[in-house]
Write a protein that holds these residues in place. Structure first.
Motif, PDB file in Angstrom:
ATOM      1  N   VAL A 192      51.411  45.177 -57.256  1.00  0.00           N
ATOM      2  CA  VAL A 192      51.626  43.774 -57.598  1.00  0.00           C
ATOM      3  C   VAL A 192      50.552  43.357 -58.583  1.00  0.00           C
ATOM      4  CG1 VAL A 192      51.737  41.405 -56.771  1.00  0.00           C
ATOM      5  CG2 VAL A 192      52.723  43.251 -55.401  1.00  0.00           C
ATOM      6  N   GLU A 240      60.174  55.851 -61.214  1.00  0.00           N
ATOM      7  CA  GLU A 240      59.350  54.867 -60.495  1.00  0.00           C
ATOM      8  C   GLU A 240      58.743  55.490 -59.250  1.00  0.00           C
ATOM      9  OE1 GLU A 240      59.751  50.364 -58.603  1.00  0.00           O
ATOM     10  OE2 GLU A 240      61.482  51.328 -59.552  1.00  0.00           O
ATOM     11  N   LEU A 287      55.865  41.874 -59.229  1.00  0.00           N
ATOM     12  CA  LEU A 287      55.974  43.144 -58.516  1.00  0.00           C
ATOM     13  C   LEU A 287      56.288  44.217 -59.552  1.00  0.00           C
ATOM     14  CD1 LEU A 287      56.003  44.680 -55.825  1.00  0.00           C
ATOM     15  CD2 LEU A 287      58.454  44.168 -55.673  1.00  0.00           C
ATOM     16  N   THR A 327      49.639  48.608 -51.825  1.00  0.00           N
ATOM     17  CA  THR A 327      49.721  49.001 -50.415  1.00  0.00           C
ATOM     18  C   THR A 327      49.741  50.521 -50.366  1.00  0.00           C
ATOM     19  OG1 THR A 327      52.122  48.825 -50.502  1.00  0.00           O
ATOM     20  CG2 THR A 327      50.895  46.907 -49.666  1.00  0.00           C
ATOM     21  N   ASN A 334      53.548  50.209 -53.400  1.00  0.00           N
ATOM     22  CA  ASN A 334      53.956  49.230 -54.397  1.00  0.00           C
ATOM     23  C   ASN A 334      52.736  48.681 -55.113  1.00  0.00           C
ATOM     24  OD1 ASN A 334      52.873  47.158 -52.718  1.00  0.00           O
ATOM     25  ND2 ASN A 334      54.807  47.158 -51.555  1.00  0.00           N
ATOM     26  N   SER A 363      57.672  49.219 -56.816  1.00  0.00           N
ATOM     27  CA  SER A 363      57.864  49.022 -55.370  1.00  0.00           C
ATOM     28  C   SER A 363      58.646  50.177 -54.797  1.00  0.00           C
ATOM     29  CB  SER A 363      58.589  47.701 -55.101  1.00  0.00           C
ATOM     30  OG  SER A 363      59.900  47.744 -55.629  1.00  0.00           O
ATOM     31  N   SER A 364      58.456  50.376 -53.488  1.00  0.00           N
ATOM     32  CA  SER A 364      59.192  51.376 -52.718  1.00  0.00           C
ATOM     33  C   SER A 364      59.173  50.935 -51.274  1.00  0.00           C
ATOM     34  CB  SER A 364      58.557  52.763 -52.888  1.00  0.00           C
ATOM     35  OG  SER A 364      57.253  52.774 -52.334  1.00  0.00           O
ATOM     36  N   SER A 378      51.793  50.821 -63.622  1.00  0.00           N
ATOM     37  CA  SER A 378      52.480  49.567 -63.962  1.00  0.00           C
ATOM     38  C   SER A 378      52.592  49.388 -65.467  1.00  0.00           C
ATOM     39  CB  SER A 378      51.759  48.380 -63.336  1.00  0.00           C
ATOM     40  OG  SER A 378      50.456  48.228 -63.929  1.00  0.00           O
ATOM     41  N   ARG A 390      46.542  47.066 -47.276  1.00  0.00           N
ATOM     42  CA  ARG A 390      46.656  46.420 -48.578  1.00  0.00           C
ATOM     43  C   ARG A 390      45.263  46.391 -49.204  1.00  0.00           C
ATOM     44  NH1 ARG A 390      48.475  41.700 -47.164  1.00  0.00           N
ATOM     45  NH2 ARG A 390      50.666  41.940 -47.796  1.00  0.00           N
ATOM     46  N   LEU A 411      54.691  56.021 -58.420  1.00  0.00           N
ATOM     47  CA  LEU A 411      54.048  55.543 -57.179  1.00  0.00           C
ATOM     48  C   LEU A 411      53.413  56.699 -56.413  1.00  0.00           C
ATOM     49  CD1 LEU A 411      56.715  52.963 -55.957  1.00  0.00           C
ATOM     50  CD2 LEU A 411      54.429  52.461 -56.849  1.00  0.00           C
TER      51      LEU A 411
END
Length: 466
Positions: A75, A62, A84, A141, A73, A87-88, A48, A125, A66
């Motif tokens: 957060v 991205e 966020l 996640t 993703n 993300s995927s 991030s 999660r 990940l």
């Protein structure tokens, strides 16, 4: 192998070590899972930060970030804002949430076991604290399958290492038990086997040598038992030899006394008043000596003739015994007393009862004479509904410790110097032959008291109870 002490110890050691490793395995796997999830959170936070560093990143970059973090993703929550960062697409709904912010040990273990048992490809999660205080929390996640696979691989490595450690530990303990326990025990068994082959040989008595205190105590106890048994066997051998010698002596002595008995028959015809008074005593003494010679061998065979029970006057037997001992005392300062009811009749063998009382009174006289001081011997008797009781008391010095410890053991219970310790043994055997018992009622510096109890009914008295 399984029937040996060392073999069973080896197997038990392996089992116990493996059991201990199981208790170690569970918290170890739980800690591994915690470290794994925290590592994924840290990787996600780093990914991030890469996004925040550039104004725009391509979808491919991205996706690569990940993938390297192992999550779908990321957060981040700073202050009250929820952002966020990466993300995927998530292939399926989230099935469980795990909060890694200061979880308890029981929670970690419970979740780890649940993960190991869950074989389904679930999405989870994970929530945690960002490193370096970069926000309030971080949330990712991820798939649970890679986590479970890593946990299984780690667990198998732990179990394999535990098995190796347990085998090495068990082998070392096996060698220690062989050296410290099994070998000394086998040595004791070999000593016992060798001793059993020739217990009369004192050279085969074990010499304590074990370094383990419990084994040494066992060897000391075995040594004491073997020493006592060897001594008892030697004593029995000496008694057997003595029996053969006594048989020969008794045979010749009986012939001599028989001739003396013929001479005393003529002495009884003398007109001398003193001879007339002494002749019956002499005849009685010689007759008892002949009878004693004939029955002496019975003691060596441990087969004293059974008493010929008849009703006999105790007062007459005691008077005869005391008169004989009074003559034997000579100038010794020993006085005699008797308190026997004139009408008391015993059911006993008169000759054997005479021998019992003679042994007891003679022992008392010799004990008093050895002190060179005045003393008294008293013979008393009483009866009740079940038994007759005869007591022989003296005012002598009392029995020494050794005599009390071996009171009724032949050749060991002698109470005076030069005594062989047979008098009380013979007396005890004769009294037991009547179904009664002979006991030491009292002994101290003020004197000694022996007690004879004879039953009136046809039963034997208990050695300890009336």
């Amino acid at each position: 192998m399984l029937n040996t002490l060392s073999g069973r110890f080896l197997i038990l050691t392996v089992i116990f070590v493996m059991l201990a490793e199981v208790f170690i395995f569970v918290p170890s796997v739980a800690r591994f899972r915690e470290d794994y999830l925290l590592d994924r959170l840290e990787r996600a936070q780093i990914a991030s930060l890469a996004v925040e560093a550039g104004p725009m990143i391509s979808p491919d970059l991205e996706s690569e970030l990940l993938k390297n973090a192992g999550v779908f993703n990321v957060v981040l929550r700073r202050d009250d804002a929820r952002q966020l960062a990466l993300s995927s697409p998530i292939p399926s709904p989230i099935s469980a949430t795990y909060d890694m912010r200061d979880p308890s040990a029981s929670t970690l273990i419970r979740d780890a076991m649940a993960t190991l048992l869950d074989t389904q490809p679930r999405i989870i999660r994970v929530i945690g604290d960002p490193v370096q205080g970069a926000g309030r929390l971080i949330e990712v996640t991820m798939m649970q399958v890679p986590l479970r696979t890593a946990m299984l691989e780690y667990g198998l490595n732990v179990l394999l290492l535990s098995a190796v450690i347990s085998v090495i530990t068990a082998f070392l303990l096996f060698l220690a038990v062989r050296v410290l326990l099994v070998r000394p025990i086998k040595g004791v068994v070999d000593h016992m086997t060798a001793y059993a082959a020739a217990p009369e040989d004192a050279r085969r008595i074990i010499a304590p040598s074990a370094g383990v205190r419990e084994l040494r105590d066992a060897e000391v106890a075995l040594q004491a038992m073997q020493t006592q048994l060897t001594g008892a066997l030697k004593q029995k051998d000496r008694l057997a030899q003595l029996g053969g010698a006594v048989a020969k002596v008794s045979h010749d002595l009986r012939n001599i006394l028989t001739a003396a008995q013929l001479f005393t028959d003529r002495i009884e015809g003398s007109d001398d008043p003193l001879v007339k008074r002494m002749a019956p005593k002499l005849v009685g003494s010689i007759s008892r000596a002949v009878h004693l010679c004939e029955s002496t061998l019975a003691f060596g065979r441990a087969d004293e003739p059974a008493p010929r029970l008849d009703h006999v006057n105790l007062s007459r037997i005691v008077a005869d015994v005391i008169e004989g001992e009074r003559l034997a005392a000579g100038d010794d300062p020993v006085s005699f007393a008797e308190d026997i009811p004139a009408t008391m009749m015993l059911r006993a063998d008169e000759e054997q009862m005479h021998r019992v009382l003679t042994n007891l009174v003679r022992n008392a006289r010799q004990a008093i004479a050895a002190t060179h001081r005045a003393g008294e011997i008293a013979v008393t008797a009483a009866e009740d509904d079940t038994s007759w009781c005869i007591r022989v008391a003296d005012t002598g010095p009392g029995l020494p410790t050794k005599a009390r410890e071996h009171l009724f053991q032949p050749f060991q219970g002698g109470a005076r110097k030069g005594g062989i310790g047979l008098g009380l043994v013979i007396a005890g055997d004769l009294v037991r032959g009547h179904g009664g018992r002979l006991t030491l009622a009292q002994t101290n510096e003020n004197g000694t008291v022996f007690e004879i109890k004879l039953p009136k009914a046809d039963f034997a008295l208990s050695p300890t109870n009336d």
